[in-house]
Write an enzyme that holds these catalytic residues in place. Structure first.
Site, PDB file in Angstrom:
ATOM      1  N   ASP A  77     -27.378 -26.073  53.674  1.00  0.00           N
ATOM      2  CA  ASP A  77     -27.531 -24.745  54.265  1.00  0.00           C
ATOM      3  C   ASP A  77     -26.766 -23.769  53.357  1.00  0.00           C
ATOM      4  OD1 ASP A  77     -28.064 -22.541  55.849  1.00  0.00           O
ATOM      5  OD2 ASP A  77     -27.501 -23.501  57.738  1.00  0.00           O
TER       6      ASP A  77
HETATM    7  C1  BGC Z   1     -29.254 -20.460  58.140  1.00  0.00           C
HETATM    8  C2  BGC Z   1     -30.469 -21.255  57.706  1.00  0.00           C
HETATM    9  C3  BGC Z   1     -31.281 -20.442  56.748  1.00  0.00           C
HETATM   10  C4  BGC Z   1     -30.427 -20.057  55.573  1.00  0.00           C
HETATM   11  C5  BGC Z   1     -31.145 -19.235  54.546  1.00  0.00           C
HETATM   12  C6  BGC Z   1     -28.500 -19.907  56.972  1.00  0.00           C
HETATM   13  O1  BGC Z   1     -27.534 -19.021  57.386  1.00  0.00           O
HETATM   14  O2  BGC Z   1     -28.412 -21.266  58.922  1.00  0.00           O
HETATM   15  O3  BGC Z   1     -31.227 -21.608  58.823  1.00  0.00           O
HETATM   16  O4  BGC Z   1     -32.406 -21.175  56.334  1.00  0.00           O
HETATM   17  O5  BGC Z   1     -29.343 -19.303  56.039  1.00  0.00           O
HETATM   18  O6  BGC Z   1     -31.299 -17.938  54.978  1.00  0.00           O
END
Ligand code: BGC
Ligand code: BGC
Length: 862
Positions: free
Chosen positions: A280
């Site tokens: 993530d």
């Molecule tokens: C989120 C993810 C997301 C990623 C990219 C993160 O803060 O938890 O679900 O895909 O950001 O934006």
């Protein structure tokens, strides 16, 4: 706050030092290498061929993002220019393309769950995949099975499907198949235990004034892990998902992307996952450690979003050259990434990204964060096709009729229709007026955060109802809308003369980096927003035909009003996406007979659900400890176990017709005996030679973009290239035992190439029931099969099978389904395998978790 990679590593080490009595995640090494079994064979073979031709730096470039806002997409890896391959584009979201234009805004996952319709889940997946594909996206960052829904008020539950693991697992699988059939890699996220927004990232929590240095630890025991949280990821792997995103939170005090137990043992060892694990955004916490723990791709590449440092990139090249990370581990990362790429046919359908996540301007800087390379960024390609149709259909079919005392359907004969509540109208800032939907203005059709898309338009209930009345009311119906929730007097006056008052209320939630009205992602309570209860009260005090329509991410407390006799119907419409109003009027006016069922429980009180979201840092400034002591008893399983009456139970939903269930038949099927997997893997394949440092220097003549994360070395002196003051620390001090061992490894008993031991997915029992539509209109029913596993610690009943069927008035159908060995087993911690216990098992069939007219004992099977 900008952390260098070294400081971040030291912080991680600090938790471990004082971790003595905290939950502990056992190490599991080495990281299982891909084997290309089953459906992955062809893609694996092609990936091995491709990767065998790469230099060390080229392989590293596949694994590391170029840095936050350095390219078009929310995350983008480096490319391999020598082979004409541009970097891979990762783009949110689970409900459409985020930060783009001329794309659709699909219904949220929770609505898909409420349809209980596998075909619609698949069709939505295909439609979303087509849109991502045509914008040049390689990986769509969805669907979501974590959060699963331990907490009903957790901020991101609507991005996923349901707190029931079987319903979520089925919807994950169908969505993944749809996205990948369209030629885009899906990403099952967030792995795992990502059940709340509070404390998910220490840095974010500091921004809210919490003095913590480490992210929350979800402390989950092995049985709960298998029987609940891992379950839908098993279905995802079985569906062939190409990527999995490791989560921000810790699991038993080891970070999601550093956790060798969850990544190496569970995901790659037991489930046989052949695709790649990406971090993530900002969940990557150490260089060598996370590589050995099973992470394959660093997103968006930098240590902290926007910092010029990376744990990988050049540092990964250095780590392989100095042999702290074995060559086979890097080869495995690259092979997994390329295998996913070939599996979904990226090589056939790929087009370069034709949009930018960072601006809607037509021209702008390609390397946005450093303002370099001014180009045409947004080609404004319209990718919507006819997707409005599937969006509208899911909107209608997910609508749950919770109460109906003759209020619905409407007839077009109403003399005066009153539409009351801000949630009926438009957002005065525009449908996309709040970045990442971070406000609750006007009608609510998606939550907030990265799990969103820009709307191409948003049809409000007010618009759709007005059109309906004008088109079909033969000029005899009047319609008035009052959409200011402070205008209670005006509402009272319209309601008092109305034949029907349609009252719109909502509650909202989203992702932790945005705080809407004091809700830091997670909801701070379970009441309606914006004075909703007062709006309802105003209507019921003035109109004895009040119909309440709710747009919410999950359950809200309705105890104060749901049984008011002036409320003649209650409808939950979830978060329906761009066609909101049209989907709704189809149901309100009876063109579509509602067949949605609530995918979560509506309790009388918040406490009926069990544990509250952890909002107090309960471990000094260390990682807050969230103990999952309720085990697998969440949502309806909790209510059933405690024998607490909900207001509307899981699986419940009314129709304009009635269904009866009869004639349950249970038949034992012949199946092979279950046997534990034994034997060993092959030796880890090594696909090339790392070569020498001098082969991996910055090529001459490349135009270096500022802050860009490259794979090359600045110098043949590895220490200088790494710029790490601790360079040369004794590997013994930080490399876990066995982590670099590429020799054949013992297979796990429950393991298999596609979601686990194949015997788990064998059908053992067939169940048949007759369903009769005893009413006077055709309609959809959702037969639901629940099993009692019979053990003392088991939930009273668990959902195991369902379908959505259409039955004509007066007609009957036979519904047949099967139970697999997995459906009848418990996780046995001692043998590390699934076991069918000797307890008497029972099957139940009906149309909600509490309306189960048919039941039978199950024969004992093994
Ligand atoms: C989120 C993810 C997301 C990623 C990219 C993160 O803060 O938890 O679900 O895909 O950001 O934006
Ligand atoms: C971004 C998200 C990202 C998040 C990380 C936000 O500013 O828009 O894409 O995932 O930060 O917490």
């Amino acid at each position: 706050m900008k952390l260098g990679w070294l400081e971040a590593t030291v912080l991680t080490a600090a938790t471990v030092a004082n971790a003595k009595d905290l939950a502990y995640s056992p190490p599991y090494y080495p990281s299982p290498w891909a084997t290309g079994e089953g459906e992955w064979a062809e893609a694996y073979r092609r990936a091995v061929d491709f990767v065998s031709n790469l230099t060390l730096a080229e392989k590293v470039n596949l694994t590391t993002g170029a840095g936050w806002e350095q390219e078009h997409c929310v995350g983008e890896t480096g490319g391999i220019p020598r082979l004409g391959m541009w970097g891979m584009c990762m783009q949110d979201s689970p409900l459409g393309i985020r930060d783009s234009d001329y794309n659709s805004g699909f219904p949220a996952g929770v609505n898909v769950a409420a349809t209980w319709d596998k075909r619609l889940a698949y069709q939505r997946g295909v439609a979303m995949g087509e849109e991502h594909r045509d914008k040049g996206v390689d990986v769509q960052l969805g669907p979501v099975a974590g959060p699963l829904g331990k907490y009903p008020d957790s901020g991101r539950v609507w991005e996923g499907f349901s707190p029931d693991p079987v319903l979520t697992g089925v919807m994950m699988a169908e969505t993944i198949k749809g996205i990948q059939d369209a030629g885009v890699i899906a990403c099952a996220k967030h792995f795992i235990g990502n059940e709340q927004e509070h404390f998910r990232q220490a840095g974010e929590a500091q921004g809210y004034g919490y003095n913590i240095t480490e992210s929350v630890s979800s402390n989950i025991d092995d049985k709960t892990m298998h029987e609940l949280y891992l379950w839908p990821f098993v279905d995802s792997v079985r569906a062939g998902v190409g990527s999995v995103m490791c989560s921000y939170n810790q699991i038993n005090n080891s970070y999601g992307c550093s956790n060798s137990y969850t990544l190496n043992k569970l995901l790659k060892g037991e489930l046989g996952f052949q695709g790649f694990v990406m971090s993530d955004w900002g969940a990557h916490h150490s260089g060598v450690g996370d590589a050995l723990a099973g992470m394959d791709m660093s997103m968006p590449g930098d240590v902290v979003l926007g910092s010029p440092y990376s744990f990988w990139g050049t540092n990964l090249t250095v780590s392989v050259l100095n042999s702290t990370i074995p060559e086979w581990r890097l080869d495995d990362m690259a092979v997994r990434i390329m295998a996913a790429y070939y599996k979904v046919g990226r090589d056939r359908v790929r087009t370069p990204p034709n949009f930018s996540s960072w601006t809607r301007d037509e021209y702008g800087f390609e390397h946005y964060i450093v303002s370099e390379n001014y180009v045409k960024l947004n080609q404004r390609v319209n990718v919507q096709r006819d997707h409005a149709n599937v969006i509208r259909k899911i909107g209608s079919d997910s609508t749950v009729l919770l109460k109906n005392n003759g209020g619905l359907p409407l007839t077009h004969q109403e003399r005066l229709v009153a539409v009351l509540g801000e949630d009926a109208g438009s957002n005065a800032y525009g449908a996309n007026g709040c970045s990442d939907r971070g406000c609750d203005n006007g009608t609510l059709a998606m939550g907030w955060g990265s799990g969103t898309a820009n709307f191409p338009y948003l049809i409000t209930p007010e618009q759709a109802i007005q059109n309906e009345v004008l088109n079909y009311g033969n000029g005899q119906t009047n319609v008035f809308a009052v959409t200011d929730n402070g205008a209670l007097d005006q509402m009272a006056s319209v309601a008092s003369t109305a034949s029907v008052a349609l009252v719109f209320v909502n509650a909202d939630s989203g992702e932790g980096y945005i705080n809407v009205d004091g809700n830091m992602g997670d909801r701070k309570n379970m009441t309606l927003w914006k004075n909703g209860e007062e709006v309802i009260k105003t209507a019921t005090a003035n109109c004895n035909n009040t119909i309440v329509i709710m747009h919410t991410p999950g359950s809200v407390l309705v105890g104060d009003w749901y049984d008011n006799e002036n409320i003649t119907a209650i409808v939950w419409a979830g978060l329906p996406g761009q066609e909101s109003g049209r989907s709704l009027v189809d149901v309100l006016y009876g063109r579509i007979n509602p067949g949605g069922k609530t995918p979560f429980t509506w309790g009388k009180e918040r406490k009926d659900y069990g544990a509250a979201i952890l909002t107090v840092a309960n471990n000094g400034n260390g990682a807050p400890q969230d103990d999952f002591t309720e085990g697998n008893l969440i949502d309806y399983r909790r209510f059933d176990k405690d024998d607490v009456e909900p207001i509307f139970e899981f699986g419940f939903g009314l129709s304009y017709t009635k269904f009866e269930f009869s004639d349950l038949k249970v038949k034992e099927l012949s199946a092979d005996k279950y046997s534990a997997t034994t034997g060993k893997t092959k030796h880890a394949p090594v696909l090339g030679k790392a070569g020498k440092a001098s082969d991996n220097l910055f090529p001459s003549g490349i135009n270096r973009v500022r802050q860009y994360l490259y794979p090359w070395l600045n110098s043949t002196n590895l220490k200088d290239s790494a710029a790490d003051p601790h360079y040369g620390m004794d590997a013994k001090d930080y490399i876990p035992d066995g982590a670099t061992d590429g020799t054949p490894q013992e297979l796990l008993p429950a393991s298999g190439p596609s979601g686990g031991n194949a015997g788990l997915f064998e059908d053992l029992i067939q169940v048949t029931a007759t369903i009769t539509n005893t009413g006077s209109v055709a309609g959809d029913e959702v037969p639901q099969l629940y099993v009692s596993l019979g053990g003392e610690d088991d939930p009273v009943r668990v959902l195991r099978a369902f379908d959505r069927v259409t039955i004509g008035a007066g007609q009957e159908i036979q519904w047949t389904t099967t139970l697999t060995r997995r459906d009848l087993s418990n996780w046995d911690v001692a043998s590390q395998n699934w076991v069918i216990s000797s307890a008497q098992k029972k099957v139940y069939v009906g149309n909600s978790s509490r309306k189960l007219p048919l039941s039978a004992d199950l024969p004992s099977v093994q």
